[in-house]
Design an enzyme around this catalytic site. Structure first.
Site, PDB file in Angstrom:
ATOM      1  N   GLU A 331      81.602  52.316  34.882  1.00 60.05           N
ATOM      2  CA  GLU A 331      82.530  53.413  35.591  1.00 60.05           C
ATOM      3  C   GLU A 331      83.704  53.987  34.601  1.00 60.05           C
ATOM      4  O   GLU A 331      84.521  54.064  35.264  1.00 60.05           O
ATOM      5  CB  GLU A 331      83.316  52.532  36.881  1.00 60.05           C
TER       6      GLU A 331
HETATM    7  C1  ACM Z   1      80.245  47.483  38.598  1.00 61.79           C
HETATM    8  O1  ACM Z   1      79.906  47.171  39.651  1.00 61.79           O
HETATM    9  N1  ACM Z   1      81.014  48.088  38.423  1.00 61.79           N
HETATM   10  C2  ACM Z   1      79.367  46.841  37.638  1.00 61.79           C
END
Ligand code: ACM
Length: 510
Positions: A331
């Protein structure tokens, strides 16, 4: 506060050989058998004509590296039986004999129970430990009590030959969003190791907080581990190096390897609050304890970024005996793609430089890492370009922080809700067309702790679903009807251990 469905089984239970002194433990559970074990063994052949009974005279025998495991077994059985269960070195009739064969390197074990002896053999201590976890489930649930119980301590006769499907069977606990104390982590290790989970991935850093002491960057924990750095301004705290080493040793004694994660280049707000030079403009961001993601990024164009990354990786590697170091990578929505690739191409080799193999969330596939292990968590076309090993953690199956249903207190639901059947009914070797069975290194059940303040919160979301992931990772076949029956019979064990599990209406709880 926890709300559980009080599932009272309508099925008549057989008259019990066990009389429980613990009135709070609910109706008496059915007798155990070789087919009750979680995760299901590769092969279990019951011998209904035979059984072994523990008595005040029973001895446990072991030598060499098997001795501490025999002592663990004795320690597990002493409180409820009240028997002394001394350990001795020579295998004997009438005894529980633990032996290392010296052959084989894996985690396999063999358990043979006859009327006059129990023989547990394995090629490695890890295999013996696995066999001990099986043996614990073969005594009546009252064996889990911490007070002496009146019971017939009968182990059903037969033979089990067992080994894991995957080498990596992991759980993950997020200490960054809410800090969890070493004692809480130890209790979680105790619980997960019962089901032959052999890796615990600790998510140690994120936007809210930094939870592991790094001597060369002391403000990371002085600032990022301060009180109020948990989600919603709650909690806070961090692991000292001593705490961490103690946890690693505690886990190792239970054949669980710690995989520490430092999440980079995103999820770094706490580090940037402590060290503003880690931002591109050098301006300190505000501390954040909300639940948004994707807004922070290390600066790929500044050398200090790589000094920071190397210092952290070096110190973390030095206190981590296990082979893996997780560098996050998920992310990083505010890191330009070219910067992301630049960053990973410099940082991934640092993990190798300090003697470890990198694990990263699936996004690291964008940097075409040579020897890193990728952890899959949701659909991503870049995964198809990968050729290396993959750990399967599909968010809609294996994320333990997803709510069971919309009424679940706590938990999130961005990947949907996950009842026990949904957590159980998938095949890691067939989940992704681009990742065939032979590239699946294993499975992991992550537990993100945005909503998890304490151990009750952790246990309520982890159990029983963690067991579903453990069985998928261990057992060669899955069978929902068998699984739900065995899980239902396990409930009284959790009750006696004080584990606050979710009494799913899908499960016929004893
Ligand atoms: C995640 O759930 N951001 C790996």
């Amino acid at each position: 506060m926890r709300v559980t469905h009080l599932a009272v089984s309508a099925v008549l239970v057989l008259p019990l050989v066990v009389t429980s002194a613990d009135a709070s433990a609910g109706p008496p559970p059915p007798p155990v058998s070789l087919s009750s074990v979680l995760p299901a063994p590769v092969r279990a052949i019951p011998d209904p004509a035979a059984s072994f009974t523990l008595t005040p005279d029973t001895v446990i025998t072991a030598d060499g590296a098997a001795t501490p495991i025999a002592e663990q077994l004795a320690t597990a059985f002493r409180p409820a039986t009240g028997f002394p269960l001394p350990t001795a070195t020579k295998p004997a009739a009438g005894a529980i004999n633990l032996r290392l064969t010296g052959r084989g390197t894996g985690e396999a074990y063999r358990l043979v129970v006859t009327a006059n002896r129990v023989d547990l053999t394995a090629g490695t201590p890890a295999g013996l430990f696995n066999g001990v976890q099986t043996l614990r489930q073969l005594l009546p649930p009252d064996v889990e009590s911490d007070r002496v119980q009146r019971a017939d301590w009968v182990i059903p006769g037969g033979r089990i030959d067992d080994r894991p499907r995957y080498a990596y069977r992991g759980a993950m606990l997020d200490l960054a969003r809410h800090f969890h104390t070493p004692d809480e982590v130890k209790r979680y290790i105790d619980q997960i190791s019962r089901f032959k989970i052999n890796y615990l991935h600790l998510h140690l850093t994120d936007d809210q907080g930094w939870r592991i002491r790094i001597d060369s960057w002391p403000r990371l924990t002085a600032v990022g581990g301060a009180p109020g750095t948990g989600v919603g301004g709650e909690g806070g705290g961090f692991l000292t190096k001593g705490d961490y080493r103690d946890l690693v040793a505690y886990a190792a004694a239970r054949y669980v390897t710690i995989v520490p994660e430092i999440d980079m280049p995103g999820h770094v707000n706490a580090a940037q609050v402590a060290y503003p030079e880690l931002t591109c403009d050098g301006v300190a961001p505000k501390p954040r304890t909300d639940m948004l993601v994707g807004y922070s990024s290390l600066c790929a164009g500044k050398e200090v970024t790589y000094r920071f990354a190397e210092d952290v990786i070096r110190e973390l590697a030095a206190m981590t005996p296990g082979p893996y170091l997780h560098i996050g990578g998920d992310e990083a929505h505010s890191t330009p793609h070219a910067d992301y690739v630049t960053f990973q191409k410099r940082v991934l080799p640092l993990v190798r430089k300090y003697g470890k193999t990198a694990i990263g969330w699936q996004e690291i596939a964008a940097a075409s890492p040579q020897d890193a292990i990728v952890q899959y968590w949701h659909e991503d076309p870049k995964m198809a370009k990968m050729t290396g090993k993959v750990i399967m953690s599909p968010a809609d199956r294996a994320y333990l922080d997803m709510q069971y249903d919309r009424l679940t207190p706590g938990g999130l639901n961005w990947a949907g809700t996950t009842e026990v059947d949904n957590a159980y009914s998938w095949n890691p070797g067939k989940l992704l067309r681009s990742v065939p069975e032979e590239r699946v290194f294993g499975v992991e059940a992550p537990l993100w702790s945005e909503t998890l303040r304490d151990l009750d919160d952790i246990e309520f979301l982890a159990f029983p679903r963690l067991v579903a992931i453990a069985e998928i990772g261990w057992s060669p076949r899955s069978d929902w009807d068998s699984f739900r029956t065995r899980l239902g019979a396990y409930g009284p064990r959790w009750t006696r251990q004080g584990v606050r599990f979710y009494s799913s209406p899908q499960i016929p709880w004893s």
